[in-house]
Scaffold this motif. Structure first.
Motif, short mmCIF file in Angstrom:
data_model
loop_
_atom_site.label_atom_id
_atom_site.label_comp_id
_atom_site.label_asym_id
_atom_site.label_seq_id
_atom_site.Cartn_x
_atom_site.Cartn_y
_atom_site.Cartn_z
N ASP A 144 43.86 43.55 35.71
CA ASP A 144 43.07 43.96 34.55
C ASP A 144 41.58 43.66 34.73
N ARG A 145 41.26 42.73 35.61
CA ARG A 145 39.87 42.31 35.76
C ARG A 145 39.11 43.17 36.77
N LEU A 146 39.87 43.84 37.64
CA LEU A 146 39.23 44.69 38.63
C LEU A 146 39.05 46.10 38.08
N MET A 156 47.87 39.47 38.55
CA MET A 156 47.14 38.73 37.52
C MET A 156 45.72 39.26 37.36
N TYR A 157 45.12 39.69 38.47
CA TYR A 157 43.74 40.15 38.45
C TYR A 157 43.62 41.66 38.28
N PHE A 212 39.48 37.00 44.80
CA PHE A 212 39.49 38.12 43.86
C PHE A 212 38.34 38.04 42.86
N SER A 213 38.06 36.85 42.35
CA SER A 213 36.98 36.73 41.38
C SER A 213 35.63 37.04 42.00
N ASN A 223 34.26 41.19 42.28
CA ASN A 223 33.53 41.92 41.23
C ASN A 223 32.04 42.05 41.53
N GLU A 282 42.61 33.30 44.31
CA GLU A 282 41.98 33.68 43.05
C GLU A 282 40.46 33.75 43.21
N LYS A 283 39.92 32.82 43.99
CA LYS A 283 38.49 32.83 44.23
C LYS A 283 38.06 34.07 45.00
N VAL A 339 48.95 36.92 42.36
CA VAL A 339 47.52 36.86 42.04
C VAL A 339 46.95 38.26 41.86
N ILE A 340 47.36 39.19 42.72
CA ILE A 340 46.88 40.57 42.59
C ILE A 340 47.26 41.14 41.24
#
Length: 285
Positions: free
Chosen positions: A220-222, A217-218, A184-185, A188, A181-182, A214-215
């Motif tokens: 929407d954030r990417l 989950m993320y 991916f975060s 950005n 998760e780190k 995790v992909i």
């Protein structure tokens, strides 16, 4: 032509001719060139490394890495020491263009082994020979009684995700998901994705199920560009994240998001700001 080395071999053979020994001249120690996995050199020798894995570092720091299905053996330990002493004896100092005698000092060198799991046989071997180990920090073992500082970093035992997440995704660490998760975060804020994608590809080889979760989950954030980059690169590495149905839904969602972003950009261009009614609708949607 004088050949003192051959003369010496002749002399030692004659000296020991009645002994039960075998004498070979110029035996190569390796069929392949000797290679150090990683060498970390401080540009300024007195600068301090803040991260705990590098607190023993001096000017020249040799790293030997073992993959998740490998381990640090007794012979690997001595080979690592040999690399350090060879580096000291044959390489020139960082700030010099040619080798001079003792220009790399022995107290400027360190050795680090990095492995996924604790090398128990090696540790037992060292303890039996009165070489002390100090586990002063989770996952980092310091070895005393050598000429140089030596440490063993056990990736599966590291706990500080914020500091060590790039290393923690390379093993079956208990904080593996948090480390992913780190990764991916942190995408950005990165202009270049190559290193992050490389870490994600490596993590897939450890636990593809967790990484896929995790992909998703993320997603929407990417940004659309970032997500496309991730998926394409993982496809090239033969990793499949989505089923066909999931991929279709993801693409549809991405198109909706892309259209929404396009409308917002056009409104900003026309009105210099987005009218409040569109902001409200966006939040409600």
């Amino acid at each position: 032509m004088n050949d003192w080395h051959s003369d010496f071999v002749t002399a030692i053979k004659e000296e020991l001719k009645d002994e039960k020994v075998e004498i070979e001249q110029e035996e190569y120690l390796s069929k392949e060139p000797l290679r150090i996995d990683v060498i970390i050199i401080k540009k300024e020798k007195d600068v301090k490394i803040n991260k705990k894995i590098g607190q023993i570092f001096k000017r020249y720091n040799i790293i030997e890495y073992k993959s998740p299905d490998d381990y640090v053996s007794i012979d690997d330990y001595f080979k690592g020491l040999g690399y350090v002493y060879l580096y000291k004896s044959i390489m020139n100092a960082y700030d010099k263009t040619r080798k001079e005698v003792d220009d790399i000092k022995i107290d400027e060198l360190t050795l680090t082994f990095v492995c996924s799991n604790l090398p128990k046989k090696l540790i037992s071997f060292l303890v039996e020979r009165k070489i002390r180990l100090d586990n002063s920090d989770n996952g980092v073992y310091y070895i005393d009684n050598e000429w140089i500082p030596v440490q063993i970093i056990v990736l599966s035992e590291l706990e500080n995700v914020e500091e060590n997440y790039p290393l923690m995704v390379l093993s079956n660490n208990m904080h593996f998901r948090n480390a992913i998760e780190k990764v991916f975060s942190s995408i950005n804020g990165a202009k270049e994705y190559d290193n992050k994608i490389r870490l994600i590809e490596a993590a897939f080889r450890i636990d593809p199920g967790i990484v896929s979760e995790v992909i998703k989950m993320y997603a929407d954030r990417l940004s659309e560009e970032q997500m496309k980059y991730v998926i394409n690169n993982l496809k090239e590495a033969n990793f499949k994240i989505y089923t066909e149905e999931e991929l279709k839904k993801s693409m549809e969602k991405g198109m909706e998001k892309g259209m929404e972003n396009l409308v917002i950009r056009l409104l900003k261009k026309k009105f210099n700001d987005v009218p409040e009614k569109f902001k409200v609708n966006r939040r409600c949607g």
